[in-house]
Design a protein around this motif. Structure first.
Motif, short mmCIF file in Angstrom:
data_model
loop_
_atom_site.label_atom_id
_atom_site.label_comp_id
_atom_site.label_asym_id
_atom_site.label_seq_id
_atom_site.Cartn_x
_atom_site.Cartn_y
_atom_site.Cartn_z
N ASN A 59 66.41 59.42 113.23
CA ASN A 59 67.37 59.89 112.27
C ASN A 59 67.65 58.64 111.26
N GLU A 60 67.26 57.35 111.47
CA GLU A 60 67.38 56.35 110.77
C GLU A 60 66.53 56.27 109.54
N TYR A 61 65.63 57.11 109.83
CA TYR A 61 64.48 57.39 108.53
C TYR A 61 65.10 58.31 107.39
N ILE A 62 65.95 59.03 108.06
CA ILE A 62 66.47 60.37 107.12
C ILE A 62 67.63 59.86 106.18
N LEU A 63 67.46 60.24 104.82
CA LEU A 63 68.39 60.05 103.70
C LEU A 63 69.33 61.35 103.95
N SER A 64 68.83 62.55 103.90
CA SER A 64 69.64 63.65 103.86
C SER A 64 68.93 64.80 104.56
N ASP A 65 69.64 65.82 105.11
CA ASP A 65 69.17 66.99 105.68
C ASP A 65 69.49 68.19 104.87
N ASN A 66 68.62 68.77 104.64
CA ASN A 66 68.97 69.87 103.49
C ASN A 66 68.52 71.16 104.44
N THR A 67 69.70 71.86 104.50
CA THR A 67 69.59 73.01 105.22
C THR A 67 68.91 74.41 104.40
N GLY A 68 68.53 75.25 104.72
CA GLY A 68 67.69 76.26 103.80
C GLY A 68 68.58 77.36 103.20
N ASP A 69 67.89 78.04 102.71
CA ASP A 69 68.43 79.18 101.74
C ASP A 69 67.62 80.32 101.36
N TRP A 70 67.71 81.33 102.19
CA TRP A 70 67.05 82.39 101.87
C TRP A 70 67.17 83.26 100.72
N GLY A 71 68.28 83.01 100.17
CA GLY A 71 68.69 83.53 98.85
C GLY A 71 68.66 85.12 98.73
N LYS A 72 68.31 85.63 97.62
CA LYS A 72 68.23 87.04 97.52
C LYS A 72 66.72 87.41 97.21
N ASP A 73 66.59 88.61 97.36
CA ASP A 73 65.25 89.36 96.87
C ASP A 73 64.86 89.75 95.59
N ALA A 74 66.07 89.74 94.60
CA ALA A 74 65.87 90.26 93.16
C ALA A 74 67.01 89.33 92.57
N ILE A 75 66.66 89.06 91.22
CA ILE A 75 67.28 88.32 90.57
C ILE A 75 68.82 88.75 90.13
N SER A 76 69.75 87.74 89.95
CA SER A 76 71.09 88.18 89.38
C SER A 76 71.54 87.06 88.60
N ASP A 77 72.75 87.17 88.06
CA ASP A 77 73.33 86.37 87.18
C ASP A 77 73.50 84.92 87.96
N GLY A 78 72.82 83.79 87.34
CA GLY A 78 73.26 82.40 87.73
C GLY A 78 71.96 82.03 88.78
N TYR A 79 71.11 83.18 89.38
CA TYR A 79 70.03 82.75 90.21
C TYR A 79 68.87 82.28 89.59
N ILE A 101 50.85 78.31 100.95
CA ILE A 101 50.21 78.63 99.86
C ILE A 101 50.84 80.13 99.76
N ASP A 102 51.00 80.70 98.26
CA ASP A 102 51.69 81.95 98.23
C ASP A 102 52.93 82.18 98.91
N LEU A 103 53.91 81.39 98.77
CA LEU A 103 55.30 81.20 99.17
C LEU A 103 56.02 82.52 98.98
N PRO A 104 56.56 83.32 99.66
CA PRO A 104 57.55 84.40 99.12
C PRO A 104 58.48 84.12 98.17
N LYS A 105 58.69 84.80 97.20
CA LYS A 105 59.61 84.82 96.05
C LYS A 105 60.80 85.30 96.55
N ARG A 106 61.67 84.24 96.26
CA ARG A 106 63.23 84.42 96.48
C ARG A 106 64.07 84.14 95.21
N TYR A 107 65.19 84.35 95.20
CA TYR A 107 66.17 83.91 94.21
C TYR A 107 67.53 83.13 94.78
N ILE A 108 67.55 81.98 94.34
CA ILE A 108 68.89 81.13 94.66
C ILE A 108 69.79 80.53 93.56
#
Length: 438
Positions: A242-262, A277-284
């Motif tokens: 853990n001494e190598y690590i600056l920050s640990d970013n937890t994930g976000d699956w978001g939404k499957d469709a666009i909406s305001d602010g995403y 390759i060809d990662l699934p598209k999400r909206y956060i």
């Protein structure tokens, strides 16, 4: 007008599958490579060494061993969104690696009549698969999708063209396939080089000493470290991971469709860790969840009894660029940003070493049957903290190789797009070959 036939008119002989046994028995003594539906993509990508090994009898081998030019079609499996019917072509190169090869009993193989080019039929079936036609010939048994192969082949039409024209079409597609396979092979070699260099420098400790000679082999001093229970080069330190690590970013699956602010992102799941390759598209909407070059993504939920959680991925510049410039990871993953990006490649290959050792099975908990990686606990483990200059040198070498890999992946994406666009044109007659001009 060309004579219209059906695929069944092309078939010379069917060859049924057999799963055999996982170990030699009194009856089943012959070791073979056995292609399942899950192996079809690997065969088509020239990954011939990944086919599982089984044991069958000599009599079964005589009946079911696949010759060069045979075609395997998956007849059981699939989902509501992915039909059965994927096909693989048994090439000369495949047989050179796997002299004795069969298909599993969830597949069936066949050979074609002499007036047909087997590669042309293989590509034609790939085209048929992409149209979704095989969905129309599936039945279900206990929820499993089963392709009624003979019924499908008797119903699906194919136009006859002279064999010379078949060979021309197959050769055009084969040229693209060969370029794609070559790029993949180069990338496999580059990855092998990086792993070999890591092993040479940081496992065998034969990194270049001040005279450019291999350190340990040239008599470099080693000292025993009590915490690691092993010898390490004199003067080297250890630290918690853990001494190598600056920050640990937890994930976000978001939404499957666009909406305001995403905004749109490519999102890394555990299933994407090995390819990116060809990662699934999400909206956060949280920009703090975006990943940066040199980040390390860790799978923290998933796995199986034989596969631990904790698989990792390295985020290179090319990974970000080929997935729309903005990527994140799902909430089944974590992303680490390191304090010093020049130690990112060392950290990544160290993590791979620890994962491949099976160590991470000891850091799994379960929640409602799902295996969860105890990340914080694992990061408290001590490991070697290599000197900065050596970490920098390793980074510089691997960084160049990753740039080459990314360029090959981008090139393959373009080649695959060309192939996918050309395939239907060749198969449905929109491209004609003037044989008189040959």
């Amino acid at each position: 007008m060309s004579e219209q036939l059906h695929i069944s008119d092309v078939i010379l002989d069917y060859i049924s599958g057999d799963w055999g046994d996982d170990k030699p028995t009194e009856e089943n003594t012959v070791k073979v490579a056995c292609v399942r539906g899950a192996d079809i993509n690997d065969v088509n990508a020239s990954k011939f060494n990944s086919i599982p090994t089984r044991y069958i009898s000599e009599g079964t081998l005589q009946r079911k061993c696949l010759p060069v030019g045979s075609i395997i079609i998956e007849k059981s499996g699939g989902t509501n969104t992915q039909s059965t019917g994927r096909v693989a072509y048994i090439s000369k190169e495949c047989k050179e690696v796997n002299e004795k090869i069969i298909c599993s009993n969830f597949c069936v193989a066949f050979t074609v009549k002499p007036e047909w080019d087997a590669r042309y039929i293989y590509n034609y079936l790939q085209y048929i698969y992409t149209t979704g036609a095989f969905f129309n010939y599936e039945g279900k048994t206990s929820g499993i999708h089963n392709l009624q192969v003979e019924q499908a082949f008797a119903a699906i039409p194919i136009d006859y063209i002279p064999k010379e024209a078949q060979e021309k079409a197959a050769n055009i597609l084969a040229t693209l396939d060969q370029k794609i396979a070559l790029n993949r092979q180069i990338n496999q070699n580059l990855e092998a080089l990086a792993k070999q260099l890591y092993d040479y420098w940081f496992v065998q400790f034969d990194f270049p000493d001040e005279n450019g000679k291999p350190y340990k082999s040239s008599g470099g001093a080693m000292v025993y470290n009590e915490q690691l229970k092993r010898e390490i080069p004199k003067g080297w330190n250890i630290c918690q991971l853990n001494e190598y690590i600056l920050s640990d970013n937890t994930g976000d699956w978001g939404k499957d469709a666009i909406s305001d602010g995403y905004f749109e992102v490519g999102c890394i799941r555990g299933a994407d860790i090995l390819s990116l390759i060809d990662l699934p598209k999400r909206y956060i909407k949280n920009k703090e969840k975006l990943l940066s070059e040199h980040d390390i993504v860790i799978e923290v939920s998933g796995g199986s009894p034989s596969q631990a959680t904790g698989r990792c991925a390295y985020i290179s510049k090319g990974v970000i660029e080929r997935n729309g410039s903005r990527i994140t990871c799902s909430n089944f993953c974590h992303a680490f940003t390191l304090k010093d990006y020049r130690k990112s490649t060392y950290f990544y290959y160290t993590w791979q070493l620890l994962y491949n050792s099976g160590n991470m099975f000891n850091y799994e908990g379960k929640t409602s049957g799902i295996k969860n990686f105890m990340t914080e606990m694992f990061l408290k483990n001590y490991w070697i903290d290599v000197p900065q200059k050596l970490a920098n040198d390793f980074f510089e070498k691997v960084f160049v190789w990753y740039a080459m890999r990314d360029a090959n992946i981008t090139g393959n994406s373009s080649l695959i797009k060309q192939r996918n666009e050309l395939l239907p044109l060749l198969m449905n007659g929109q491209v004609n070959f003037d044989l008189s001009a040959c």
